[in-house]
Design a protein around this motif. Structure first.
Motif, PDB file in Angstrom:
ATOM      1  N   GLU A 187       0.829  -1.206   0.000  1.00  0.00           N
ATOM      2  CA  GLU A 187       0.000   0.000   0.000  1.00  0.00           C
ATOM      3  C   GLU A 187       0.865   1.259   0.000  1.00  0.00           C
ATOM      4  O   GLU A 187       0.611   2.207  -0.750  1.00  0.00           O
ATOM      5  CB  GLU A 187      -0.930  -0.006   1.216  1.00  0.00           C
ATOM      6  N   ARG A 188       1.905   1.263   0.831  1.00  0.00           N
ATOM      7  CA  ARG A 188       2.784   2.427   0.900  1.00  0.00           C
ATOM      8  C   ARG A 188       3.530   2.644  -0.412  1.00  0.00           C
ATOM      9  O   ARG A 188       3.716   3.777  -0.858  1.00  0.00           O
ATOM     10  CB  ARG A 188       3.745   2.280   2.078  1.00  0.00           C
ATOM     11  N   LEU A 189       3.937   1.548  -1.055  1.00  0.00           N
ATOM     12  CA  LEU A 189       4.590   1.661  -2.356  1.00  0.00           C
ATOM     13  C   LEU A 189       3.646   2.260  -3.383  1.00  0.00           C
ATOM     14  O   LEU A 189       4.039   3.101  -4.186  1.00  0.00           O
ATOM     15  CB  LEU A 189       5.065   0.292  -2.847  1.00  0.00           C
ATOM     16  N   SER A 190       2.405   1.820  -3.350  1.00  0.00           N
ATOM     17  CA  SER A 190       1.430   2.321  -4.329  1.00  0.00           C
ATOM     18  C   SER A 190       1.147   3.807  -4.129  1.00  0.00           C
ATOM     19  O   SER A 190       0.701   4.480  -5.052  1.00  0.00           O
ATOM     20  CB  SER A 190       0.126   1.513  -4.258  1.00  0.00           C
ATOM     21  N   LYS A 191       1.430   4.330  -2.946  1.00  0.00           N
ATOM     22  CA  LYS A 191       1.250   5.761  -2.670  1.00  0.00           C
ATOM     23  C   LYS A 191       2.502   6.564  -3.006  1.00  0.00           C
ATOM     24  O   LYS A 191       2.545   7.768  -2.789  1.00  0.00           O
ATOM     25  CB  LYS A 191       0.879   5.966  -1.201  1.00  0.00           C
TER      26      LYS A 191
ATOM     27  N   ILE B 131      10.254   2.966   3.810  1.00  0.00           N
ATOM     28  CA  ILE B 131       9.461   1.833   4.309  1.00  0.00           C
ATOM     29  C   ILE B 131      10.336   0.906   5.146  1.00  0.00           C
ATOM     30  O   ILE B 131       9.917   0.408   6.185  1.00  0.00           O
ATOM     31  CB  ILE B 131       8.812   1.073   3.138  1.00  0.00           C
ATOM     32  N   CYS B 132      11.564   0.685   4.685  1.00  0.00           N
ATOM     33  CA  CYS B 132      12.492  -0.197   5.398  1.00  0.00           C
ATOM     34  C   CYS B 132      13.276   0.539   6.479  1.00  0.00           C
ATOM     35  O   CYS B 132      14.137  -0.044   7.134  1.00  0.00           O
ATOM     36  CB  CYS B 132      13.458  -0.847   4.418  1.00  0.00           C
TER      37      CYS B 132
END
Length: 112
Positions: free
Chosen positions: A44-48, A55-56
């Motif tokens: 989800e965070r990647l898609s945003k 993220i990591c």
């Protein structure tokens, strides 16, 4: 190296290579992400549009230390070692042109 000219096709080729990272490889990469993050949350965070480094929870200091390590490998003609690090730098933080330019430079050296 500042005089190196990177063609648009070389950049597209590199981006195409990086786009081949499969879901399984991303899951392996994200296995290093904090345990509190589920794959769904990461996706989800990647898609945003969030960066993998955020993220990591990789700090700017860590990224810069990796960059310096890669530059040292490059300066010592360890092109394979440098390319691996720059590839990962590009993967985790796509916003830094200096990672892409040097990655393309190494790719062009390896093509000779």
């Amino acid at each position: 190296m500042s005089d190196a000219v990177i063609s648009e096709s070389e950049i597209k080729d590199l981006m195409s290579e990086m786009a081949k990272v499969s879901t399984e490889n991303l899951k392996r990469i994200f296995s290093r992400a904090p345990a509190s993050k589920s794959w769904e949350e990461i996706e989800e965070r990647l898609s945003k549009g969030e960066l993998l480094k955020d993220i990591c929870e990789l700090t700017d200091e860590y990224m810069e230390a990796s960059y310096k390590d890669a530059r040292e490998k490059l300066d010592n003609s360890d092109f394979d070692g440098a390319r691996e690090i720059f590839y990962n730098l590009c993967l985790f933080d796509q916003s830094k042109p200096k990672y892409w330019v040097i990655n393309c430079f190494i790719k062009s050296i390896n093509s000779l």
